[in-house]
Scaffold this active site. Structure first.
Site, mmCIF file in Angstrom:
data_model
loop_
_atom_site.group_PDB
_atom_site.id
_atom_site.type_symbol
_atom_site.label_atom_id
_atom_site.label_comp_id
_atom_site.label_asym_id
_atom_site.label_seq_id
_atom_site.Cartn_x
_atom_site.Cartn_y
_atom_site.Cartn_z
ATOM 1 C CG HIS A 167 -5.908 -2.902 0.114
ATOM 2 N ND1 HIS A 167 -7.343 -2.973 -0.651
ATOM 3 C CD2 HIS A 167 -5.621 -1.645 -0.169
ATOM 4 C CE1 HIS A 167 -7.765 -1.791 -0.846
ATOM 5 N NE2 HIS A 167 -6.971 -0.892 -0.737
ATOM 6 C CB CYS A 168 -2.472 -3.107 -4.716
ATOM 7 S SG CYS A 168 -1.033 -2.149 -5.610
ATOM 8 N N PRO A 169 -2.360 -0.187 -2.663
ATOM 9 C CG PRO A 169 -0.909 0.839 -1.704
ATOM 10 C CD PRO A 169 -1.062 -0.364 -1.842
ATOM 11 N N GLY A 172 -5.741 0.795 -5.781
ATOM 12 C CA GLY A 172 -7.031 1.271 -5.022
ATOM 13 C C GLY A 172 -8.028 -0.033 -4.698
#
Length: 423
Positions: A167-169, A172
Site C-alpha cells: 500500500h503506497c501512501p 493513496g
C-alpha cells in the site's frame, strides 16, 4: 431508492464521480505528491527553461527544453492518476463462508442431549497447485473467502487485493495486479524527470559561469532557483531512483514487495518465476485483467443464510435406512411414547390386583403400598443403553430400568383407593 455497489461498499475506499473513480482512504496524501511534482516543474519552466530557450536560437531549438519539461510532467501525472484512481485488483468479498468447505470433525465434539456430536470445522488453509508445486493459501475472515495465490488483505483499504505488492501512501492506493505496471512506470518516469530537471539546471549554471568568467559563486547568486532545483532533484533521486532499482529487481525475479519482505529470510523456492525475460514480459506485455467489481451496478442484497447445525454421524441415510433425521430427536420422541405406555400398563395392573385382593387384603399405610407396587410391578423392557437414558441397538428401542422405576413409583403414589375399599 435502490443503492449502488459503491454506496454500500464495506471497504475503506473513497469513490468520486458516482463510483467511476476509486481511491484509498488516504487519498489526501495524493495532493502532497501532486505538489511535489508540479511546483518544482513550474519553478523550472519560469526561472530556467525560459532563459535557456535563447541559448539555442537556430530554428528555435531552445523551446524544446520547455516543451519537453511540460509534456514529461503531464505524462507523469497521467501515470499517477492511473495508479491511484483505478481498482488495483480487489477481490469481491462473499456474504457468507463457502459452504462446500465445511467438514464434520469427530475430534472436536459438543454435548447435545447427552450424546457427543461432531461439530462443524472450517479449514483455515488449503493447498492449490502453482506450476506443479503445492502452495498454501489462507482463509480471510473479513472477506469470507480463500485468498488466491499472491493475494493479501490490505489493512488500510480493508480489501483482499490480487497479487498484492504494497500500500503506497504517496499515491493513496494499494498496488496490485491491475495497477502495478502504471506504478512502476510512474516511479521510473519521475526518476527520469528528476534527472532532466537536474541536468537542465546544471546547464543553465554552466551558461552563467561562462558569462561571468567561470566564477561559480557569481553564477549561483544570479540564479538561486537553479541551485534549489539541483538540490531538490538530487535528494529526490535517492528516493525514486532507489525505488526504481528495487522494483527492477522484483520484476526480474517475479516477486512482490510483500513477498520479498515477508519470505526473504525463509529461503523459499519462488514458484512464480519464469525467467528474467518472461518475468518482464508478464508485467509489461500481458493484457490487464478487467476489474472483478462493477461499482456502479445496482446492489442486490442476498437473504441471510442460517448457519448449518451440528449433526451426529448416525443421521446418515445408510444408518437409518430412509430419510435422515436427528438421533436426539428420535430418542426423545420414541422415549416419551414408551414411558406413557409403561405408566398406563402399571396403573391397569394395580387396579386389577386390588380388585382381586378384595378389601381385606389391602395394605393400610404408604410403606405397604410401595412394597405391593414394587412386588407386583409388570416386567419392564430391559436392554443396554448407550450414551444416554434412551438408546437404540439392532433396530429395537429400549428404556432404562432406573427411568422406568422412577416413573412407576411416581404414578403409583398418586393412586387413590376406591371409597368402598377405604371403608
Amino acid at each position: 431508492m435502490a443503492k449502488r455497489v459503491y454506496e454500500v461498499w464495506k471497504g475503506s475506499n473513497k469513490f468520486i464521480l458516482g463510483g467511476r473513480l476509486i481511491f484509498g482512504p488516504d487519498a489526501r496524501s495524493l495532493l502532497v505528491t501532486l505538489l511535489l511534482i508540479t511546483v518544482p516543474v513550474i519553478i523550472f519552466c519560469v526561472f530556467v527553461a525560459r532563459h535557456l530557450r535563447h541559448e539555442f536560437s537556430p530554428h528555435n531549438a531552445g523551446y524544446a527544453i520547455l516543451v519537453v519539461a511540460i509534456v514529461f510532467t503531464i505524462y507523469v501525472l497521467v501515470l499517477l492518476f492511473l495508479t491511484s484512481a483505478r481498482d488495483p485488483g480487489i477481490i469481491p468479498r462473499n456474504s457468507h463462508p463457502p459452504e462446500e468447505e465445511f467438514r464434520y470433525d469427530a475430534s472436536v465434539s459438543a454435548d447435545i442431549g447427552g450424546r457427543q456430536t461432531p461439530t462443524l470445522q472450517f479449514p483455515r488453509t488449503k493447498e492449490v497447485m502453482v506450476n506443479g508445486i503445492p502452495v498454501r493459501v489462507k482463509y480471510c475472515d473479513t472477506c469470507m473467502l480463500y485468498r488466491p495465490p499472491r493475494c493479501s488483505h490490505c489493512s488500510i483499504c480493508n480489501n483482499c487485493v490480487e497479487r498484492f505488492d504494497h500500500h503506497c501512501p504517496w499515491v493513496g492506493q494499494c498496488i496490485g495486479l491491475r495497477n502495478y505496471r502504471y506504478f512502476f512506470m510512474f516511479v521510473s518516469s519521475s526518476t527520469l524527470l528528476c534527472i532532466y530537471v537536474f541536468s537542465m539546471s546544471a546547464l543553465y549554471i554552466k551558461v552563467l559561469m561562462d558569462d561571468h568568467g567561470g566564477k561559480l559563486l557569481k553564477a549561483m547568486k544570479e540564479s538561486p532557483p537553479s541551485v534549489i532545483l539541483m538540490a531538490y532533484c538530487f535528494i529526490s533521486l535517492w528516493f525514486v531512483g532507489g525505488l526504481t532499482g528495487f522494483h527492477l529487481y522484483l520484476i526480474g525475479s517475479n516477486q512482490t514487495t510483500y513477498e520479498n519482505f515477508r519470505y526473504r529470510a525463509d529461503n523459499r523456492v519462488n514458484v512464480y518465476s519464469q525467467g528474467c525475460v518472461n518475468n518482464f514480459l508478464e508485467v509489461f506485455c500481458t493484457k490487464i485483467k478487467p476489474s472483478r467489481n462493477n461499482f456502479r451496478a445496482i446492489f442486490q442484497e442476498e437473504p441471510p443464510r442460517p448457519p448449518p447445525l451440528p449433526v451426529t454421524r448416525e443421521v446418515e441415510a445408510e444408518d437409518l435406512g430412509g430419510d435422515p433425521r436427528s438421533k436426539v430427536e428420535d430418542d426423545l420422541e420414541i422415549g416419551e411414547d414408551l414411558l406413557k405406555i409403561s405408566q398406563r400398563r402399571n396403573i391397569e395392573e394395580i387396579d386389577e390386583d386390588i380388585r382381586s385382593r378384595g378389601s381385606s387384603g389391602l395394605p393400610h399405610n404408604s410403606a405397604e403400598i410401595d412394597s405391593v407396587l414394587n412386588a407386583d410391578r409388570a416386567p419392564t423392557i430391559r436392554a443396554e443403553t448407550r450414551h444416554s437414558s434412551w438408546g437404540r441397538r439392532s433396530g429395537s428401542w429400549e428404556i432404562a430400568p432406573d427411568v422406568l422405576a422412577n416413573s412407576t413409583v411416581t404414578e403409583s403414589r398418586s393412586y387413590v383407593a376406591p371409597k368402598e375399599a377405604r371403608q
